[in-house]
Design an enzyme around this catalytic site. Structure first.
Site, PDB file in Angstrom:
ATOM      1  N   THR A  31      26.846  48.979  41.925  1.00 40.13           N
ATOM      2  CA  THR A  31      27.192  49.266  40.530  1.00 40.13           C
ATOM      3  C   THR A  31      27.324  48.006  39.689  1.00 40.13           C
ATOM      4  O   THR A  31      26.981  48.003  38.501  1.00 40.13           O
ATOM      5  CB  THR A  31      28.511  50.071  40.488  1.00 40.13           C
ATOM      6  OG1 THR A  31      28.252  51.344  41.047  1.00 40.13           O
ATOM      7  CG2 THR A  31      29.023  50.257  39.081  1.00 40.13           C
ATOM      8  N   SER A  46      24.763  52.680  49.737  1.00 38.52           N
ATOM      9  CA  SER A  46      24.658  53.802  50.675  1.00 38.52           C
ATOM     10  C   SER A  46      23.425  53.645  51.552  1.00 38.52           C
ATOM     11  O   SER A  46      23.304  54.280  52.598  1.00 38.52           O
ATOM     12  CB  SER A  46      24.588  55.128  49.925  1.00 38.52           C
ATOM     13  OG  SER A  46      25.760  55.277  49.157  1.00 38.52           O
ATOM     14  N   THR A  83      39.325  49.183  53.313  1.00 33.58           N
ATOM     15  CA  THR A  83      38.766  50.533  53.237  1.00 33.58           C
ATOM     16  C   THR A  83      38.607  50.870  51.760  1.00 33.58           C
ATOM     17  O   THR A  83      39.498  50.562  50.967  1.00 33.58           O
ATOM     18  CB  THR A  83      39.756  51.549  53.852  1.00 33.58           C
ATOM     19  OG1 THR A  83      39.881  51.260  55.239  1.00 33.58           O
ATOM     20  CG2 THR A  83      39.299  52.979  53.681  1.00 33.58           C
TER      21      THR A  83
HETATM   22  N1  ASP Z   1      26.781  53.690  44.916  1.00 28.34           N
HETATM   23  C1  ASP Z   1      27.222  52.363  44.555  1.00 28.34           C
HETATM   24  C2  ASP Z   1      27.010  51.472  45.746  1.00 28.34           C
HETATM   25  O1  ASP Z   1      27.791  51.465  46.656  1.00 28.34           O
HETATM   26  C3  ASP Z   1      28.655  52.400  44.149  1.00 28.34           C
HETATM   27  C4  ASP Z   1      29.235  51.080  43.720  1.00 28.34           C
HETATM   28  O2  ASP Z   1      28.676  50.021  43.847  1.00 28.34           O
HETATM   29  O3  ASP Z   1      30.381  51.107  43.235  1.00 28.34           O
HETATM   30  O4  ASP Z   1      26.018  50.784  45.796  1.00 28.34           O
END
Ligand code: ASP
Length: 366
Positions: free
Chosen positions: A35, A81, A188
């Site tokens: 993000t 992810s 975590t």
């Molecule tokens: N889906 C994003 C990731 O983990 C969420 C984030 O970065 O906050 O890459």
């Protein structure tokens, strides 16, 4: 300075040379995605990764930090992810290849799996004597209310912080998020909403950030000068690992599949409370059979706070007697990463179990 020869394939380097008047820290920023570096796709309205080389425009205040910065971008940046063992190896290699050229490293990473990656790197980077600080954000950098700006800038400051002897203040893998610096393998992600999305339930913060950065020196891994020469990375992570979360009503066939038929060499058994599990014969027999087959079964509690103590209850004792290894107060993320790291070494079983039984990077409290 760093050798960027190999960058032509999948990396780009953005050199930001900042004039120096005194010995300044040099920091390598490795942008992996997440993000913090996302923008809104005009066509779909979804968040998509953007080329990190544009981030410097977002942070003109970087010029005022007393550090020299270089940025590398993993191409293509990923939503975390999708992070893989290969990505971890890539990050570890980047640190190894640039280890002598920089005083510290900041890894910009998606928050979703940042704790897994921080834990994995804490094991893979052997004899680390420099800061490797993970950070990211909950709100994209392109949005006014972003939490990314403070996380990013403070992470750089921490990565470059040295004492009067010139030694790094945080010579370990850590995670900085919303005013707290935490040991990476103790963290975590507990909130998909709050800006303080990360917690270290079982280990104190390495630093609290307010007007000043208050380092908790007693909690930080000691600087080990001898490590500098011996820094190396472990590239083989074994992914024959499963996580088995217990729940009332779990069926023998389900447990058998996960423990014995999945091909796992290591199992993280998520138990109840202080490390308790059913005492039913079928359950204990399956666990015993897994251990007898040389599968390393590690007991980690579903509770985030507190530790496994298998001797406390009959329901924990049965696991201990079956040869299950205590995960103490380790996080699930850390247990997974440690099993991958230890199994990747292909040691005799007793040695591998020995490594699981003792803390290697401060990942649990004895
Ligand atoms: N889906 C994003 C990731 O983990 C969420 C984030 O970065 O906050 O890459």
């Amino acid at each position: 300075m760093a050798n960027f020869d190999y960058l032509c394939n999948d990396m780009c380097a953005l050199k930001l040379h900042i004039p120096s008047i005194m010995r300044r820290s040099s920091i390598l920023i490795i942008y992996t995605g997440g993000t913090i570096g996302m923008k809104t796709d005009e066509a779909t309205g979804a968040l998509v990764p953007f080329d990190f080389s544009g981030i410097y425009d977002e942070f003109p205040s970087l010029k005022r930090l007393k550090v020299d910065i270089e940025v590398m971008t993993i191409k293509p940046p990923i939503d975390s992810s999708n992070v893989s063992v290969e990505n971890w190896v890539h990050m570890a290699r980047l640190i190894r290849d640039n280890y002598t050229a920089y005083d510290g490293f900041v890894i910009l990473h998606g928050t979703d799996t940042m704790s897994y990656s921080a834990a994995a790197l804490s094991f893979m980077l052997e004899n680390l004597a420099k800061p490797v600080i993970f950070t990211g954000s909950q709100i994209p950098i392109g949005i006014l209310r972003t939490d990314g700006r403070e996380n990013f800038i403070t992470a750089i400051e921490i990565a470059g912080a040295r004492n009067e002897d010139g030694h790094p203040l945080v010579p370990e893998v850590a995670l900085y998020f919303q005013n707290k610096l935490m040991r990476g393998n103790r963290t975590t992600k507990f909130s998909a909403e709050a800006l303080n999305a990360f917690a270290s339930f079982n280990y104190p913060a390495l630093a609290d950030v307010g007007v000043n950065i208050q380092y908790n020196h007693a909690a930080i891994a000691p600087y080990a000068p001898d490590f500098s020469d011996e820094f190396r990375i472990s590239e083989s992570m074994c992914d024959d690992v499963v996580v088995v979360k217990l729940f009332p009503g779990i069926r023998p066939a389900t447990l058998r599949t996960l423990l014995l038929e999945s091909g796992a060499r290591g199992v993280v058994l998520e138990t109840y409370g202080a490390g308790n599990a059913p005492t039913s014969e079928w359950f204990v027999d399956l666990v015993k059979e897994a251990v007898a087959r040389g599968i390393i079964v590690v007991n980690v509690s579903q509770c985030k706070d507190g530790a496994v103590q298998m001797h406390l209850y009959e329901t924990g004792l049965a696991l201990q007697e079956a040869g299950v290894v205590s995960g103490h107060d380790m996080t699930i993320e850390s247990a997974v990463a440690k099993l991958m790291y230890v199994l990747g070494k292909n040691l005799p079983l007793s040695e591998a179990v020995g490594l699981m039984r003792r803390p290697l990077r401060g990942e649990f409290t004895l």
